[in-house]
Write a protein that holds these residues in place. Structure first.
Motif, PDB file in Angstrom:
ATOM      1  N   ALA A 190       0.819  -1.215   0.000  1.00 48.40           N
ATOM      2  CA  ALA A 190       0.000   0.000   0.000  1.00 48.40           C
ATOM      3  C   ALA A 190       0.848   1.259   0.000  1.00 48.40           C
ATOM      4  CB  ALA A 190      -0.917  -0.019   1.213  1.00 48.40           C
ATOM      5  N   THR A 191       1.989   1.205   0.713  1.00 44.41           N
ATOM      6  CA  THR A 191       2.751   2.444   0.881  1.00 44.41           C
ATOM      7  C   THR A 191       4.078   2.412   0.156  1.00 44.41           C
ATOM      8  OG1 THR A 191       3.892   1.575   2.804  1.00 44.41           O
ATOM      9  CG2 THR A 191       1.798   2.668   3.204  1.00 44.41           C
ATOM     10  N   GLN A 198       8.582   6.802   7.558  1.00 46.95           N
ATOM     11  CA  GLN A 198       7.860   7.081   6.324  1.00 46.95           C
ATOM     12  C   GLN A 198       6.468   6.449   6.370  1.00 46.95           C
ATOM     13  OE1 GLN A 198      10.106   5.856   2.914  1.00 46.95           O
ATOM     14  NE2 GLN A 198       9.600   7.758   1.837  1.00 46.95           N
ATOM     15  N   ARG A 202       2.860   7.891   5.492  1.00 45.86           N
ATOM     16  CA  ARG A 202       2.083   7.400   4.341  1.00 45.86           C
ATOM     17  C   ARG A 202       0.818   6.676   4.763  1.00 45.86           C
ATOM     18  NH1 ARG A 202       6.400   5.291  -0.216  1.00 45.86           N
ATOM     19  NH2 ARG A 202       7.547   7.254  -0.427  1.00 45.86           N
ATOM     20  N   VAL A 205      -2.611   8.682   4.642  1.00 45.77           N
ATOM     21  CA  VAL A 205      -3.382   9.000   3.434  1.00 45.77           C
ATOM     22  C   VAL A 205      -4.114   7.769   2.908  1.00 45.77           C
ATOM     23  CG1 VAL A 205      -1.747  10.794   2.825  1.00 45.77           C
ATOM     24  CG2 VAL A 205      -1.413   8.481   1.936  1.00 45.77           C
ATOM     25  N   LEU A 206      -3.939   6.611   3.573  1.00 49.43           N
ATOM     26  CA  LEU A 206      -4.583   5.395   3.060  1.00 49.43           C
ATOM     27  C   LEU A 206      -6.089   5.436   3.313  1.00 49.43           C
ATOM     28  CD1 LEU A 206      -2.262   2.416   4.000  1.00 49.43           C
ATOM     29  CD2 LEU A 206      -2.516   3.609   1.835  1.00 49.43           C
ATOM     30  N   PRO A 207      -6.870   4.706   2.491  1.00 46.97           N
ATOM     31  CA  PRO A 207      -8.300   4.567   2.787  1.00 46.97           C
ATOM     32  C   PRO A 207      -8.499   3.853   4.117  1.00 46.97           C
ATOM     33  CG  PRO A 207      -7.616   3.093   1.023  1.00 46.97           C
ATOM     34  CD  PRO A 207      -6.491   4.067   1.226  1.00 46.97           C
ATOM     35  N   TYR A 209     -10.385   1.465   5.390  1.00 46.15           N
ATOM     36  CA  TYR A 209     -10.412   0.000   5.590  1.00 46.15           C
ATOM     37  C   TYR A 209      -9.004  -0.575   5.563  1.00 46.15           C
ATOM     38  CZ  TYR A 209     -10.205   0.323   0.476  1.00 46.15           C
ATOM     39  OH  TYR A 209      -9.854   0.633  -0.794  1.00 46.15           O
ATOM     40  N   LEU A 210      -8.176  -0.037   4.671  1.00 46.12           N
ATOM     41  CA  LEU A 210      -6.824  -0.591   4.548  1.00 46.12           C
ATOM     42  C   LEU A 210      -6.005  -0.265   5.797  1.00 46.12           C
ATOM     43  CD1 LEU A 210      -5.733  -2.274   2.374  1.00 46.12           C
ATOM     44  CD2 LEU A 210      -4.602  -0.297   1.375  1.00 46.12           C
ATOM     45  N   LEU A 212      -7.149   0.219   8.716  1.00 47.19           N
ATOM     46  CA  LEU A 212      -7.634  -0.647   9.798  1.00 47.19           C
ATOM     47  C   LEU A 212      -7.073  -2.057   9.632  1.00 47.19           C
ATOM     48  CD1 LEU A 212      -9.409   0.095  12.108  1.00 47.19           C
ATOM     49  CD2 LEU A 212     -11.350  -0.858  10.890  1.00 47.19           C
TER      50      LEU A 212
END
Lengths: 541, 231, 952
Positions: A190-191, A198, A202, A205-207, A209-210, A212
């Protein structure tokens, strides 16, 4: 050389020593012992320097191989890390001295230094690396180091119970490591980075659900390592079977590494969020289930293991509050608990060495038979039960204050739960005390040295000698299937190291002011996050 | 950028198979489960790391078409660790075979002891309760008996009064017979209750002893000194 | 008031003095025997002197030092009037009791040092408790007194009763204590300070305050054995009499009352305070008094008397008016004096006659008249008969409650009833201890010595002497009682002239006399309406606790690995479900294609097939093969993905682990024991599928959610900077060499684990070399194997011999070229290891010994050493751990060689791996061979010899 140069020492030096010992081979005992002690003492000194430096000058960073943050692996010594390092290295030193003394006292009986001590040192290196690492994957490697070391220590000697416990312990460890890898895979996917600093940026900014998903997966891993309910049951089965020094080391450090990781996870990587509620519930259940387990036990080692589990709950409670006070309480409690729990297990080792058992059904009269051990047990036991003014009380007090300050039904419930836990801990400890130390001693303890005791109901045939002799623990007493070396005489270093740990635990009372202030500063630094990130990623400061 | 399904699915299947094996009792199968799971996870790391590409070797392949090297390095590390763990677990398997003649993971004896103590406590409690119940029953029976006694004496007195009257004689005899019968029944019932109580108690104790003995044996088996290897 | 003279309030030296005395006590006892008590008495005596000084130089005396400011914990002490009263009780009675101990214990008695030490420590803690001006500090001393009393009650630990009583007291009081802690923290947080004087001056208000007060009261009442908590005090009579006199009459049980008195001025006005304290106090006063009438043990009778009196005081301070407070402080003093003295008297009686049962005692009035006089004085004071201090207190109490308000009147009624009982049991005590019973000849007495006799006498007489000065005492306490609300019409005096209180006293007196006269009736009625015995309640609770914890642990602690793993994976699946369903539903923003490379479907199919096969296979060895197949399949997928290094390594490791599998499985039964596993197949499969699905979903979502440029993109540049063309191996041995170091240490330690599990406790880990008689002649000169000729494929052996060095060469080549092309130390190491494997399989264990002429463990040690040394070189010369130092030079036949510490590091890995393989072969290979030989007994003689060698 700058202070930064010292950061890698707590990891590399033990590894170097381990390699050296192996290369030397199991022959020169004196040299072996010297290497171990010198190594760990140096590590202790280094970590003290690091603590002072990190406390005054902010987080210290070292780039392994000279490769800066996102590319290479960074080692970060901020307040939390270096504090953990100081405590852990002090404890490991004491335990090492203890085990050396034991090995030296009954060299005929213990298996060679060629295996135990290298494994021990690798474990120590792993613990230090876990505390220092600023890189998620390297954290995984650190876990592997300390776990594989602990596998070896736990199954040491390969007796029945150790194999039984070892199999469970190893497989649980493997499963959690695999889950860790999953977490790493997802977060890298994801990142595209594994550097914690870092990641901390990063992940934000993740959605949702991800975020979590990653958080909970990693949390699950650390929950297993830290033995938090519902993943706590493996601990009391496995720890008590190991040799006394190994048990002490595990009890002191391994679970705390899990707690440390949870603190990092919650404070640095995923600040805020709905997980803290989950943590608080877990904390409550851990405390209660653990302490009820402790009440149910009839063996000192297992009783202590259950209190270990239940007091892990305190630290999780502090983390779950996710306020500065709560974090401070958690950190303080970690420091206290590492010291006291290790000390208690060492003393239990002494009891076992003196009597050949830790089962309450077969102990008694120790206050008369072995007054020194009695004092050495009573003080840390009361400390564990949170009797003021000892550190257990101070930690508890910090947490209670934090909980009350936050207010609200759940935190107050947790406060209540914590107090109940503390009461039941006291009850369990008092019962143990009155059974093992107050009650009239069994004949085999009261008997003068030299008499041979054999009886049907006692499965242990024990010849009481001044010099060490093997006792094979079978039958219906506590933790069975082990070989215990019993002896009436205690090597001075063994007593000394146990005493040192107890004293260290008491010293936290005297140092309560500075220590609590330090933990508070640590908590502030943790919650601020910025110092860590900017120190690693080198943004203008 | 695209996701290629097959490798993902493959890793998923590996994981599924791994978990399935992991939940068995045989240590070898557990180990194989771990290995399968490991392979699946490694695959996941590489796949999640980025799209397929050319081998990351400078000069051989262009940089922009290289596969992401970092996941590869990480997987390499974890591979090595898995190797070591495999060897170690196999040693554990061998040792446990030496001790128990099999490779099943044993349950913890102490925990069994705790469970046993719990059940033992309940058994003892139930025995006490039963004893109480039967004590009360017996008491009631006794009381009734006494009452009947009382009644009989009363009747007898009245009979004695009316003894003179020939006409009532046989009726009185019938009466007396009647009372005697009742009394016998009464005693019989009481004896019956006593017996039932005794044998219930006996059986409860037997259960308890059986449970305890069984556990003792299990532990004894677990701690047979012959199995403690050569030393 | 002069608070500027800080040093006057400085308590630390006194407390330290007590601590020192406590620590030195055992040594003293060893040297002086019983006389040690005289020395120990110095500490409280100093305390008493200090108290007098404070009392004369004027209160309050304060001092304040920081301890842990962040916790609000500070060493702040404050000696005001109330504190001085308590201090004088604590220190004075303490000193007297210690003097008393000297004669009370027999000369040769064991554990005197321990006892004395703990007693002095307790005195210190108690002193700290009453002068602490910080809630938390007060709690500290509070719990310390609890612990010390635990140790004192259990002074004779081999008696079961003492142990149980000690544990009970500990549990009950610390239950209250913990509740109190919570309450105190609530108060402190609300008030913003833990300084008691400030809190009392400016009481905090808020929603939580009533709850906090209830909690604090719980602590206070439990410590002072008020009703729901009264059971522990009578049980605690198992302690030696001095302990009962000090802890359970004068000092510790007063702590709760003291706390009420301390916080009363601030919170007494609140309804919750009176609603809790007053009724419970009354209840306790009456019930305990009633109970005291039915006791036969003098000590227990006094204990119940104490409980009753404590209830009395709780009522007074619970009502919390200026007048009741005045009565309360009077009672505090009076009770401290007469009850301590009575306990000590009982001790003397016990000592002199050997019994405390009033049914056995008889005629002591004549045989010990002085003792009787002392007891009478104290008891009269207890009964509240003029002209003693007890009377003054009770009169004041009556008077203070004559406000005409209904509540007060009811309270007054209760108190009168209580006083009736008090008079009755006082009389009963005197009669029981000293009276001559009908039909019972006098109990033989050996006379009490002066030192045991003086302290109680002194205390009793004080009760008489001080009575006339009650007025001045009241005036002195004005500075404290004045802080309460209320008119303050009450005054302490022997003769107040107020009619109603006098009348009430008379009522109490007569009623008591009647009740005592009707002793028999009391007996019978008591037996009929016996109040619920809270002691039994406690034990029922404890049994329930034990039972519950057993059952709970039986449920949570399964002790089975399978269950634990189940929990783990179920929660993982749960996490997946929760995360994916939490908030907005996730979607994959990239286009999903079946495959990106044509090879993927083929390999994938193979992989899936084998994986599906795995759970169904029964035989171990086949299962191992299947596992290997999946490994190879994965390797192929890696290759396809564009990672040759990974593929190579995976191939090699899979092969090696297959070998290890074979080595071990040859000893095991073919398959697992029959008998179905804990978890049915369907459930396991389902869980597996869910976990797999969650992982795959997570992976895809992660890939699709990625926005930032992955760090991996920076690696080629970094590798170039590192001077390597193979990026992956650059990562392994340079950029992320830190990981590799850790990883090799893992390998090393796990190898050690294998060794330790196979060789167990055997000292020698050496591999026996073929000695002359061991090896069959003829071949020994160039092939060292000793397997019987039948089993040997000579060809294979020779081939093995021939290719051995070639393979080694290949491995070395891999090692060196790793930096520029596919390969690296690890791959090289495994190749070399495989060469060893071939050699071993072909030629048996002696071949192995010949092949690697190095002692076991040395190789792996060396490997680890090399890697870490590299790290240190980097640290010393490169400025960072593991930073690589390099130089280029051209070597013939290999070409231009990039020589650097990278190479050193890589060699380290190589050596470690070779060592690992050697060790594994040595243990799981050779050692198992040896064991097999021993068991099958074939070539028995040599097997014996080897075994002997091995295990020596």
């Amino acid at each position: 050389m700058t202070v930064q140069a010292l950061i890698s020492i707590p990891v590399t030096l033990p590894l170097l020593a381990a390699g050296l010992k192996l290369a030397i081979g199991g022959r020169q005992r004196r040299l072996q012992a010297l290497i171990s002690v010198v190594t760990l003492t140096t590590v202790l000194a280094v970590s003290l320097v690091l603590l002072v430096a990190a406390d005054t000058g902010g987080p210290l960073v070292a780039n392994a191989g000279g490769w800066a943050a996102p590319v290479g692996i960074t080692l970060v010594a901020d307040r939390l890390s270096s504090l953990m390092l100081v405590v852990s290295s002090a404890v490991t030193l004491c335990v090492m001295v203890y085990s050396l003394a034991q090995a030296y006292a009954d060299q005929e009986y213990i298996a060679p230094l060629a295996i135990f001590h290298p494994a021990y040192l690798v474990t120590v290196a792993g613990v230090s690396d876990a505390f220092l690492s600023g890189d998620l994957f390297n954290l995984f490697v650190a876990f592997e180091m300390l776990l594989s070391g602990s596998y070896v220590l736990l199954t040491f000697g390969g007796t029945e119970s150790r194999i039984r416990a070892g199999a469970t312990y190893v497989v649980i460890g493997l499963a959690s490591s695999l889950l860790f890898l999953v977490g790493i895979a997802v977060s890298y996917g994801a990142t595209g980075t594994v550097s914690m600093a870092q990641l901390a940026e990063r992940f934000q900014v993740l959605p949702g659900y991800l975020k979590l998903l990653v958080e909970l997966t990693l949390l699950l891993v650390f929950v297993v390592k830290a033995a938090i309910f519902p993943m706590s049951a493996w601990l009391p089965d496995s720890y008590p079977t190991a040799p006394a020094p190994a048990t002490a080391l595990f009890a002191g450090l391994l679970t705390k590494v899990g707690i440390y990781s949870i603190i990092r996870l919650e404070a640095l990587l995923f600040p805020g969020g709905p997980v803290s509620v989950l943590l608080m519930w877990a904390a409550l259940l851990t405390m209660l289930v653990g302490v009820f387990g402790a009440v149910a036990q009839t063996d000192i080692k297992r009783m202590l293991s259950f209190t270990l589990v239940s007091h892990i709950g305190y630290m999780v409670f502090g983390v779950g509050l996710s306020t500065a006070a709560g974090m401070a309480g958690a950190v303080f409690y970690v420091v206290h608990h590492i010291t006291v729990q290790t000390g208690l297990f060492l003393v239990t080792g002494l009891i076992e060495r003196r009597t050949g058992t830790t089962s309450l059904d077969r102990l008694g009269g120790l206050m008369r038979v072995a007054p020194v051990i009695a004092v050495l047990f009573f003080v840390p036991a009361m400390n564990l039960a949170g009797i003021p003014p000892m550190s257990g009380f101070l930690g508890k007090l910090t947490l209670v204050q934090a909980g009350v300050a936050v207010g609200g039904p759940l935190p107050l419930t947790l406060v209540a739960g914590g107090l109940v836990t503390s009461l039941l801990t006291l009850y369990a400890v008092a019962t143990t005390w009155s059974k093992a130390f107050w009650r009239a001693p069994p004949p085999e303890l009261a008997a003068p040295a030299g008499t041979v005791l054999e009886s049907e109901e006692s499965p242990v045939t024990r010849v009481r000698r001044e010099e060490p002799s093997v006792t094979r623990a079978h039958g219906t007493e506590g933790i069975t299937g082990r070989e215990i070396v019993t002896s009436v005489t205690m090597p001075l270093p063994m007593l000394g190291s146990a005493t040192a740990l107890v004293a260290l635990g008491l010293s936290y009372t005297v140092l309560a002011g500075p220590l609590s202030a330090l933990t508070r500063r640590t908590a502030d630094e943790l919650l601020a996050r910025e110092p860590y990130i900017s120190a690693v990623l080198g943004s203008p400061r | 950028m695209t996701i290629s399904l097959v490798p993902f699915v493959a890793s998923g299947v590996l994981v599924a198979a791994g978990v399935t094996l992991l939940l068995e009792r045989s240590l070898v199968r557990l180990l194989v489960g771990v290995i399968l799971l490991g392979n699946g996870v490694n695959l996941l790391i590489v796949m999640a790391g980025g799209p397929a590409g050319e081998p990351p070797i400078l000069g051989v392949s262009a940089r922009d078409r290289m596969a992401d090297p970092l996941p590869q390095a990480m997987v390499l590390t974890s591979l090595v660790i898995t190797l070591g763990v495999t060897a170690f677990l196999l040693a554990v398997v061998h040792r446990s075979w030496q001790l128990t003649g099999g490779d099943e993971v044993q349950d913890d004896t102490e925990d069994r002891r705790v469970r046993l103590r719990a059940t033992r406590g309940e058994l003892a409690g139930s025995v006490l309760a039963r004893r109480e119940v039967y004590r009360r029953l017996v008491r009631e029976q006794r009381a009734e008996l006494a009452r009947l006694e009382e009644a009989r004496r009363e009747r007898e007195r009245r009979d004695a009064e009316e003894a003179s009257k020939e006409s009532r004689r046989e009726s009185a005899g019938r009466m007396r017979a009647e009372f005697a019968r009742r009394e016998r029944e009464q005693a019989a019932r009481e004896r019956e209750i006593r017996r039932r109580l005794r044998e219930r108690r006996r059986q409860a104790r037997a259960e308890m002893r059986a449970a305890i003995r069984e556990d003792r044996e299990r532990q004894a088996r677990a701690q047979n000194p012959e199995l403690e290897g050569d030393d | 008031m002069p608070t500027t003279t800080v040093p006057r309030g400085n308590m630390e030296p006194l407390l330290i003095l007590h601590a020192v005395a406590a620590v030195c006590a055992p040594a003293l006892a060893r040297r002086l025997g019983r006389d040690a008590f005289l020395v120990l008495a110095v500490a409280p005596a100093c305390g008493f002197a200090y108290t007098l000084r404070v009392a004369l130089t004027g209160v309050p005396a304060e001092s304040h030092h920081d301890w842990a400011p962040t916790l609000g914990l500070a060493l702040s002490f404050r000696a005001d009037a109330l504190a001085v009263l308590m201090m004088s009780l604590v220190t004075g009675v303490g000193a007297l009791v210690l003097l008393y101990c000297r004669r009370y214990f027999d000369a040769g008695e064991s554990g005197l040092g321990r006892f004395g030490g703990v007693l002095v420590a307790f005195a210190g803690a108690m002193l700290g408790l009453v002068v602490a001006d910080n809630l938390l500090l007060l709690y500290v001393f509070w719990e310390l007194t609890t612990v010390f009393s635990y140790l004192l009650i259990g002074h004779d630990p081999e008696s079961r009763a003492a142990r149980r009583a000690a544990t009970q007291a500990l549990t009950v009081t610390s239950f209250g204590g913990l509740a109190m802690l919570a309450g105190m923290v609530m108060l402190g947080e609300a008030a913003g300070t833990y300084r008691i004087s400030r809190i009392v001056a400016h009481p905090p208000s808020g929603a939580l305050i009533p709850a906090a007060l209830v909690l604090v009261l719980a602590g206070a009442l439990s410590k002072s054995a008020i009703f729901p908590f009264s059971m522990w005090l009578p049980a605690a009579m198992a302690a030696p009499t001095p302990v009962s006199a000090y802890l359970h009459a004068a000092a510790m049980v007063k702590a709760g009352i003291y706390l009420l008195a301390r916080l009363g001025p601030a919170f007494g006005a609140l309804p919750v305070w009176q609603a809790v304290a007053v009724p419970l106090g009354l209840l306790t006063m009456v019930l305990a008094g009633w109970r005291a009438l039915r006791e036969y043990d003098l000590k227990r009778m006094l204990a119940y008397g104490t409980v009753s009196q404590l209830g009395f005081m709780a009522v007074l301070f619970g009502a919390a008016t200026r007048d009741t407070a005045l009565a309360g402080v009077a009672m505090l003093l009076a009770h401290g004096l007469f009850k301590a003295s009575l306990f000590l008297v009982v001790g003397v009686v016990d000592h002199a006659t050997g019994t405390r049962d009033l049914r056995e005692l008889s005629g002591l009035r004549h045989s010990a008249p002085w003792l009787c006089a002392v007891a009478a004085t104290a008891a009269v004071s207890m009964a509240g008969i003029p002209p003693l201090l007890g009377f003054v207190g009770k009169e004041a109490a009556f008077e203070s409650l004559l406000t005409g308000r209904l509540a007060d009147t009811l309270t007054l009624a209760g108190i009168v009833a209580g006083s009736v009982l008090t008079v009755a049991y006082s009389a009963r005590f005197l009669w029981g201890a000293f009276g001559a019973k009908r039909g019972r000849e006098p109990t033989p007495v050996h006379g009490p010595s002066a030192t045991t006799f003086t302290p109680p006498a002194l205390l009793a007489v004080l009760g008489l002497v001080l009575a006339p000065f009650a007025g001045r005492y009241g005036a002195a306490m004005e500075s404290y009682t004045g802080t309460f609300p209320g008119p303050g019409h009450t005054h302490l005096a022997l003769w107040t002239g107020a009619p109603v209180p006098l009348l009430l006293s008379a009522v109490a007196l007569c009623g008591g006399a009647l009740l005592f006269a009707a002793g028999g009736v009391v007996e019978r009625t008591g037996r009929i309406l016996r109040v619920v015995d809270s002691g039994r309640v406690y034990w029922v609770l404890m049994r329930g606790l034990e039972r519950f914890s057993l059952q709970l642990t039986g449920v949570t602690q399964r002790g089975s690995l399978t269950d634990y793993l189940m929990v783990a994976f179920v929660s993982f699946a749960g996490i997946g479900g929760f995360a994916l369903l939490y908030g907005p539903l996730p979607e994959i923003r990239l286009d999903v294609v079946p495959w990106t490379r044509p090879e993927q479907p083929l390999v994938g199919a193979l992989l899936v097939a084998t994986a599906v096969l795995a759970p169904r296979v029964r035989s171990h060895i086949v299962l191992a093969l299947v596992a290997g197949l999946t490994g190879y399949g994965t390797a192929l997928l890696f290759l396809v993905h564009g990672s040759p290094d990974l593929a190579l390594t995976q191939f090699l490791t899979e092969t090696l682990s297959l070998v290890v599998f074979v080595l071990v499985l040859r000893r095991l039964p073919l398959g697992p024991r029959e008998g179905r596993p804990r978890v049915p197949f369907g459930m396991r499969l389902g869980l597996g599928l869910v976990s797999g699905a969650v992982m795959v979903m997570a992976g895809m979502l992660a890939v699709s959610a990625r926005q930032a440029v992955p760090v991996g993109a920076l690696m080629p540049a970094a590798a170039e900077k590192a001077g390597a063309s193979n990026v992956v191996s650059a990562l392994l041995v340079d950029i992320r060499a830190w990981d590799t170091m850790g990883e090799s240490s893992v390998l090393v330690v796990l190898t050690l684990g294998v060794t330790s599990l196979v060789f167990l406790r055997r000292r020698t880990y050496t591999l026996e070399r073929p000695s002359e008689e061991g090896a069959p002649e003829g071949r020994a000169h160039w092939l060292a194997a000793t397997l019987p000729a039948g089993e040997r494929a000579a060809v294979l052996e020779i081939v093995a011999r021939l290719i051995f060095h070639t393979v080694l060469l290949i491995s070395v080549f891999l090692l060196f070229t790793g930096h520029s092309a596919v390969g690296g130390g690890f791959a090289g190491g495994i190749v070399a290891g495989l060469a060893l494997v071939i050699r071993y399989l072909a030629g048996g264990r002696y071949e192995l010994a010949v092949a690697v002429p190095a002692h076991a463990g040395v190789l792996i040690g060396l490997g680890l050493l090399l890697s870490t040394v590299t790290a240190f070189c980097g640290l010393l010369f490169g400025g960072a751990p593991l930073s690589m130092l390099s130089a280029d030079l051209t070597v013939p036949l290999v070409g231009k060689l990039h020589l650097s510490t990278v190479l050193l590091f890589d060699v380290g890995v190589y050596v470690a791996v070779v060592g690992m393989v050697q060790d594994i072969l040595r243990s799981l290979g050779a050692e198992l061979d040896r064991q097999i030989e021993e068991e099958t007994g074939e070539s028995g003689e040599s097997g014996e010899r080897l075994g002997g060698e091995g295990s020596r």
